[in-house]
Design a protein around this motif. Sequence first.
Motif, mmCIF file in Angstrom:
data_model
loop_
_atom_site.group_PDB
_atom_site.id
_atom_site.type_symbol
_atom_site.label_atom_id
_atom_site.label_comp_id
_atom_site.label_asym_id
_atom_site.label_seq_id
_atom_site.Cartn_x
_atom_site.Cartn_y
_atom_site.Cartn_z
ATOM 1 N N GLN A 25 0.816 -1.205 0.000
ATOM 2 C CA GLN A 25 0.000 0.000 0.000
ATOM 3 C C GLN A 25 0.856 1.265 0.000
ATOM 4 O O GLN A 25 0.531 2.245 -0.685
ATOM 5 N N LYS A 26 1.971 1.231 0.717
ATOM 6 C CA LYS A 26 2.885 2.379 0.735
ATOM 7 C C LYS A 26 3.477 2.610 -0.661
ATOM 8 O O LYS A 26 3.518 3.734 -1.153
ATOM 9 N N LYS A 27 3.929 1.537 -1.303
ATOM 10 C CA LYS A 27 4.522 1.648 -2.642
ATOM 11 C C LYS A 27 3.478 2.100 -3.658
ATOM 12 O O LYS A 27 3.760 2.922 -4.537
ATOM 13 N N PHE A 28 2.257 1.579 -3.534
ATOM 14 C CA PHE A 28 1.178 1.974 -4.447
ATOM 15 C C PHE A 28 0.924 3.472 -4.348
ATOM 16 O O PHE A 28 0.846 4.172 -5.371
ATOM 17 N N LYS A 29 0.824 3.991 -3.126
ATOM 18 C CA LYS A 29 0.576 5.425 -2.959
ATOM 19 C C LYS A 29 1.755 6.256 -3.470
ATOM 20 O O LYS A 29 1.562 7.297 -4.101
ATOM 21 N N GLU A 30 2.975 5.769 -3.247
ATOM 22 C CA GLU A 30 4.163 6.463 -3.728
ATOM 23 C C GLU A 30 4.145 6.581 -5.259
ATOM 24 O O GLU A 30 4.456 7.628 -5.819
ATOM 25 N N LYS A 31 3.762 5.504 -5.933
ATOM 26 C CA LYS A 31 3.793 5.475 -7.402
ATOM 27 C C LYS A 31 2.590 6.165 -8.048
ATOM 28 O O LYS A 31 2.703 6.740 -9.119
ATOM 29 N N THR A 32 1.411 6.077 -7.408
ATOM 30 C CA THR A 32 0.185 6.600 -8.021
ATOM 31 C C THR A 32 -0.284 7.936 -7.437
ATOM 32 O O THR A 32 -1.060 8.646 -8.075
ATOM 33 N N GLY A 33 0.120 8.230 -6.209
ATOM 34 C CA GLY A 33 -0.342 9.440 -5.548
ATOM 35 C C GLY A 33 -1.702 9.283 -4.878
ATOM 36 O O GLY A 33 -2.236 10.241 -4.338
ATOM 37 N N ILE A 34 -2.258 8.075 -4.923
ATOM 38 C CA ILE A 34 -3.554 7.826 -4.273
ATOM 39 C C ILE A 34 -3.465 6.562 -3.412
ATOM 40 O O ILE A 34 -2.719 5.642 -3.735
ATOM 41 N N ALA A 43 -6.678 9.372 -11.931
ATOM 42 C CA ALA A 43 -5.220 9.326 -11.837
ATOM 43 C C ALA A 43 -4.666 10.710 -11.511
ATOM 44 O O ALA A 43 -5.243 11.732 -11.878
ATOM 45 N N VAL A 44 -3.522 10.722 -10.842
ATOM 46 C CA VAL A 44 -2.817 11.954 -10.510
ATOM 47 C C VAL A 44 -1.813 12.238 -11.628
ATOM 48 O O VAL A 44 -1.058 11.351 -12.032
ATOM 49 N N ALA A 45 -1.816 13.474 -12.117
ATOM 50 C CA ALA A 45 -0.910 13.849 -13.212
ATOM 51 C C ALA A 45 0.544 13.569 -12.834
ATOM 52 O O ALA A 45 0.960 13.850 -11.718
ATOM 53 N N GLY A 46 1.277 12.984 -13.764
ATOM 54 C CA GLY A 46 2.688 12.706 -13.541
ATOM 55 C C GLY A 46 2.973 11.440 -12.758
ATOM 56 O O GLY A 46 4.125 11.136 -12.476
ATOM 57 N N LYS A 47 1.921 10.711 -12.396
ATOM 58 C CA LYS A 47 2.087 9.476 -11.628
ATOM 59 C C LYS A 47 1.547 8.299 -12.427
ATOM 60 O O LYS A 47 0.840 8.466 -13.413
ATOM 61 N N TYR A 48 1.889 7.087 -11.969
ATOM 62 C CA TYR A 48 1.313 5.892 -12.574
ATOM 63 C C TYR A 48 -0.184 5.863 -12.317
ATOM 64 O O TYR A 48 -0.669 6.437 -11.343
ATOM 65 N N ARG A 49 -0.916 5.156 -13.164
ATOM 66 C CA ARG A 49 -2.350 5.001 -12.947
ATOM 67 C C ARG A 49 -2.677 3.539 -12.709
ATOM 68 O O ARG A 49 -1.994 2.654 -13.204
#
Length: 149
Positions: A25-34, A43-49
Amino acid sequence: GRTGTTGQGMEQDFGRWNDAVKCFQKKFKEKTGIPWNNRDKPAVAGKYRFIQQDFTQKRAGYTSAKWQYWVDDGVDGKPDGWYDYDRSGSVRVERLFAESRNNTDLGTRLVASGSFTYRVDLANMTQTNVTHANHTSRRIRRYEEEEET
């Protein structure tokens, strides 16, 4: 990673299930911003979706249909007509097609194939070579082969 390329992975041993879930969950939030619990949010601009998968298609290897492109410019001496994607290209685009059914904002994707990158537009059923200077655009189609009896 970009569609058609090898992505990254992490391998780590965890003593407890909850520790593994927290790390994910920590890595997911780091990569996606959510947060993982809000993965259906935009999706957050500039992040993975987050991409919702069709696991039936995924387990089957995305082979339920084949893909073709139209040639009408004599490239490589080819006569006008439909030409099959190679097997890996067909599987790659079938995967995009399956993903676009569950993720309506994913109708256009970049696909690496050999030394070229193509913008595949599933709404307009076209592929455009974005690497080559000519930016050639071709019609594409999906077809399901009938099983032989």
